[in-house]
Design a protein around this motif. Structure first.
Motif, PDB file in Angstrom:
ATOM      1  N   ARG A 170       1.187  -1.256   0.397  1.00 14.98           N
ATOM      2  CA  ARG A 170      -0.289   0.092   0.157  1.00 14.98           C
ATOM      3  C   ARG A 170       0.774   1.173   0.453  1.00 14.98           C
ATOM      4  NH1 ARG A 170      -3.866  -3.047  -1.402  1.00 14.98           N
ATOM      5  NH2 ARG A 170      -5.710  -3.667  -0.460  1.00 14.98           N
ATOM      6  N   ALA A 171       2.352   0.987   0.812  1.00  6.33           N
ATOM      7  CA  ALA A 171       2.586   2.287   0.796  1.00  6.33           C
ATOM      8  C   ALA A 171       3.386   2.755  -0.251  1.00  6.33           C
ATOM      9  CB  ALA A 171       3.769   2.371   1.463  1.00  6.33           C
ATOM     10  N   VAL A 172       3.700   2.102  -1.221  1.00  6.63           N
ATOM     11  CA  VAL A 172       4.662   2.437  -2.725  1.00  6.63           C
ATOM     12  C   VAL A 172       3.495   2.405  -3.129  1.00  6.63           C
ATOM     13  CG1 VAL A 172       5.727   0.876  -4.228  1.00  6.63           C
ATOM     14  CG2 VAL A 172       6.117   0.523  -1.856  1.00  6.63           C
ATOM     15  N   GLN A 173       2.422   1.978  -3.789  1.00  6.54           N
ATOM     16  CA  GLN A 173       0.772   2.331  -4.061  1.00  6.54           C
ATOM     17  C   GLN A 173       0.838   3.047  -4.179  1.00  6.54           C
ATOM     18  OE1 GLN A 173      -1.780  -0.399  -4.962  1.00  6.54           O
ATOM     19  NE2 GLN A 173      -0.377  -2.437  -5.188  1.00  6.54           N
ATOM     20  N   LEU A 174       1.024   4.031  -2.873  1.00  7.16           N
ATOM     21  CA  LEU A 174       0.237   5.873  -2.237  1.00  7.16           C
ATOM     22  C   LEU A 174       0.780   6.250  -3.320  1.00  7.16           C
ATOM     23  CD1 LEU A 174      -1.370   7.764  -1.521  1.00  7.16           C
ATOM     24  CD2 LEU A 174      -0.466   6.943   0.741  1.00  7.16           C
ATOM     25  N   ARG A 178       0.084   9.244  -5.712  1.00  8.96           N
ATOM     26  CA  ARG A 178       0.700  10.824  -5.705  1.00  8.96           C
ATOM     27  C   ARG A 178       1.542  11.084  -6.863  1.00  8.96           C
ATOM     28  NH1 ARG A 178       1.648   9.997   0.913  1.00  8.96           N
ATOM     29  NH2 ARG A 178      -0.132  10.737   1.672  1.00  8.96           N
ATOM     30  N   ALA A 179       2.779  10.773  -6.837  1.00  8.80           N
ATOM     31  CA  ALA A 179       3.311  10.718  -8.217  1.00  8.80           C
ATOM     32  C   ALA A 179       2.621  10.993 -10.033  1.00  8.80           C
ATOM     33  CB  ALA A 179       4.267  10.307  -8.664  1.00  8.80           C
ATOM     34  N   LEU A 180       1.578  10.068  -9.556  1.00  3.58           N
ATOM     35  CA  LEU A 180       1.239  10.388 -10.726  1.00  3.58           C
ATOM     36  C   LEU A 180      -0.031  11.866 -10.639  1.00  3.58           C
ATOM     37  CD1 LEU A 180       0.261   6.711 -11.325  1.00  3.58           C
ATOM     38  CD2 LEU A 180       1.158   8.053 -13.638  1.00  3.58           C
ATOM     39  N   ILE A 181      -0.506  12.407 -10.162  1.00  7.97           N
ATOM     40  CA  ILE A 181      -1.952  12.381 -10.071  1.00  7.97           C
ATOM     41  C   ILE A 181      -1.245  14.109  -9.448  1.00  7.97           C
ATOM     42  CG2 ILE A 181      -3.637  13.823  -7.891  1.00  7.97           C
ATOM     43  CD1 ILE A 181      -4.316  10.527  -7.194  1.00  7.97           C
ATOM     44  N   ALA A 182      -0.093  14.252  -9.117  1.00  9.85           N
ATOM     45  CA  ALA A 182       0.905  15.425  -9.541  1.00  9.85           C
ATOM     46  C   ALA A 182       1.190  16.029 -10.316  1.00  9.85           C
ATOM     47  CB  ALA A 182       2.004  15.640  -8.811  1.00  9.85           C
ATOM     48  N   ALA A 208      -7.932   2.959  -8.779  1.00 14.40           N
ATOM     49  CA  ALA A 208      -7.270   3.521  -7.334  1.00 14.40           C
ATOM     50  C   ALA A 208      -7.168   4.748  -8.082  1.00 14.40           C
ATOM     51  CB  ALA A 208      -7.202   2.687  -6.337  1.00 14.40           C
ATOM     52  N   THR A 209      -6.526   5.506  -8.600  1.00  9.09           N
ATOM     53  CA  THR A 209      -5.566   6.036  -8.939  1.00  9.09           C
ATOM     54  C   THR A 209      -6.637   7.571  -9.772  1.00  9.09           C
ATOM     55  OG1 THR A 209      -3.193   5.301  -8.921  1.00  9.09           O
ATOM     56  CG2 THR A 209      -3.214   7.239  -9.713  1.00  9.09           C
ATOM     57  N   GLU A 210      -7.377   7.073 -10.576  1.00 12.17           N
ATOM     58  CA  GLU A 210      -7.862   7.519 -10.808  1.00 12.17           C
ATOM     59  C   GLU A 210      -8.736   7.798 -10.426  1.00 12.17           C
ATOM     60  OE1 GLU A 210     -10.025   7.144 -15.478  1.00 12.17           O
ATOM     61  OE2 GLU A 210     -10.896   6.360 -13.310  1.00 12.17           O
ATOM     62  N   LYS A 214      -9.842  12.768  -9.012  1.00 13.27           N
ATOM     63  CA  LYS A 214     -11.293  13.342  -9.370  1.00 13.27           C
ATOM     64  C   LYS A 214     -11.779  13.688  -8.167  1.00 13.27           C
ATOM     65  CE  LYS A 214     -13.105  10.135 -13.468  1.00 13.27           C
ATOM     66  NZ  LYS A 214     -13.900   8.983 -13.475  1.00 13.27           N
ATOM     67  N   ASN A 215     -11.485  13.164  -7.007  1.00 17.71           N
ATOM     68  CA  ASN A 215     -11.781  13.482  -5.807  1.00 17.71           C
ATOM     69  C   ASN A 215     -10.357  13.282  -4.576  1.00 17.71           C
ATOM     70  OD1 ASN A 215     -13.005  14.000  -3.273  1.00 17.71           O
ATOM     71  ND2 ASN A 215     -14.465  12.181  -2.588  1.00 17.71           N
ATOM     72  N   PRO A 216      -9.496  14.558  -4.343  1.00 24.02           N
ATOM     73  CA  PRO A 216      -8.906  14.290  -3.324  1.00 24.02           C
ATOM     74  C   PRO A 216      -8.449  13.756  -2.302  1.00 24.02           C
ATOM     75  CG  PRO A 216      -8.622  16.268  -5.428  1.00 24.02           C
ATOM     76  CD  PRO A 216     -10.182  15.425  -5.423  1.00 24.02           C
ATOM     77  N   ASP A 217      -9.837  13.734  -1.730  1.00 22.19           N
ATOM     78  CA  ASP A 217     -10.638  13.480  -0.680  1.00 22.19           C
ATOM     79  C   ASP A 217     -10.285  12.642  -0.167  1.00 22.19           C
ATOM     80  OD1 ASP A 217      -9.981  16.165   0.087  1.00 22.19           O
ATOM     81  OD2 ASP A 217     -12.000  16.835  -0.017  1.00 22.19           O
ATOM     82  N   THR A 218     -10.501  11.673  -1.239  1.00 20.32           N
ATOM     83  CA  THR A 218     -11.212  10.071  -0.884  1.00 20.32           C
ATOM     84  C   THR A 218      -9.424   9.759  -0.078  1.00 20.32           C
ATOM     85  OG1 THR A 218     -12.248  10.309  -2.958  1.00 20.32           O
ATOM     86  CG2 THR A 218     -11.347   7.851  -2.707  1.00 20.32           C
ATOM     87  N   GLY A 219      -9.595   8.894   0.604  1.00 15.44           N
ATOM     88  CA  GLY A 219      -8.845   7.976   0.725  1.00 15.44           C
ATOM     89  C   GLY A 219      -7.678   6.992   0.068  1.00 15.44           C
TER      90      GLY A 219
END
Length: 240
Positions: A170-174, A178-182, A208-210, A214-219
């Protein structure tokens, strides 16, 4: 014609300048030695001193210590000290560190380059670093890449990063999400393509990244669970 008084004043100024230089050299030498002290508190103070009064003589030692420093908070202060030195002074040496066999040397150099933000380092962020087998190095490379990517090359970087979807825990995927969303909306076509990948881990991570885009507040955990639900229903990220 120089009067005796003027000569005395000039001599005093030279003596004062020489004393100041000796004091500075002594302080510099003391700081360089302290960076190698066995006590982390001493190394921390030395790193703070090197950043407070930056000078080129500190750069090599700061980078050398980044590669081997065991304490996280000292490493962060070493990086801070390097950012205090006018770019591009530390950048070429940091780029050289990216070829080091030491994983910590590569990871910390990437971290420091991302903090400095000088795009002359971009060519050194190779595909090998973005796919490094060490998760810490790869994550540092992802973070550095999104900071240093030249304008117009974001889509290509997005494709390179998307090739790592599904990697690790999970930590690596998160970190990758984050890098992609940036990179912003430019990642959308790449993510949508990944939602049809043959590997379910890649599809889940892409969806999940998509959702996070779309909703940055989503955990992230919620986004992953939502991705699992979408996949179980047999819908795509475009339909969900």
């Amino acid at each position: 014609m120089t009067t005796p008084k003027q000569g005395t004043e000039q001599g005093t100024e030279r003596d004062t300048a020489a004393d100041t230089k000796r004091d500075t050299d002594t302080d510099t030498t003391r700081t360089l030695h302290a960076l190698e002290d066995s006590r982390s508190s001493v190394r921390l103070r030395a790193a703070l001193a090197a950043g407070t009064s930056p000078q080129p003589r500190f750069v090599d030692k700061l980078i050398e210590r980044c590669a081997i420093e065991p304490e996280f908070y000292v490493r962060e202060t070493l990086t801070w000290a390097l950012t205090r030195h006018a770019s591009p002074t530390p950048v070429p040496q940091l780029m050289d560190e990216l070829r080091s066999e030491r994983t910590q040397a590569r990871s910390q150099a990437l971290h420091t380059l991302s903090k400095i933000g000088d795009r002359q380092a971009w060519p050194a962020l190779t595909a090998a670093l973005l796919t490094d087998t060490d998760d810490e190095v790869a994550q540092s490379a992802w973070r550095a890449a999104v900071v240093l990517v030249p304008e117009g090359e974001e889509a290509e970087l997005a494709r390179a990063l998307a090739a790592q979807l599904g990697r690790g825990g999970r930590a690596v995927q998160l970190s990758l999400s984050r890098a992609l969303i940036a990179l912003g909306e430019v990642i959308t076509p790449t993510l949508r393509a990944a939602t049809t990948d043959a590997d379910p881990r890649v599809r889940r991570h892409a969806i999940a990244t998509e959702r996070l885009l779309k909703n940055p507040d989503t955990g992230f955990e919620f986004a992953i669970e939502e991705a699992k639900r979408i996949m179980a229903l047999g819908t795509t990220s475009q339909e969900g």
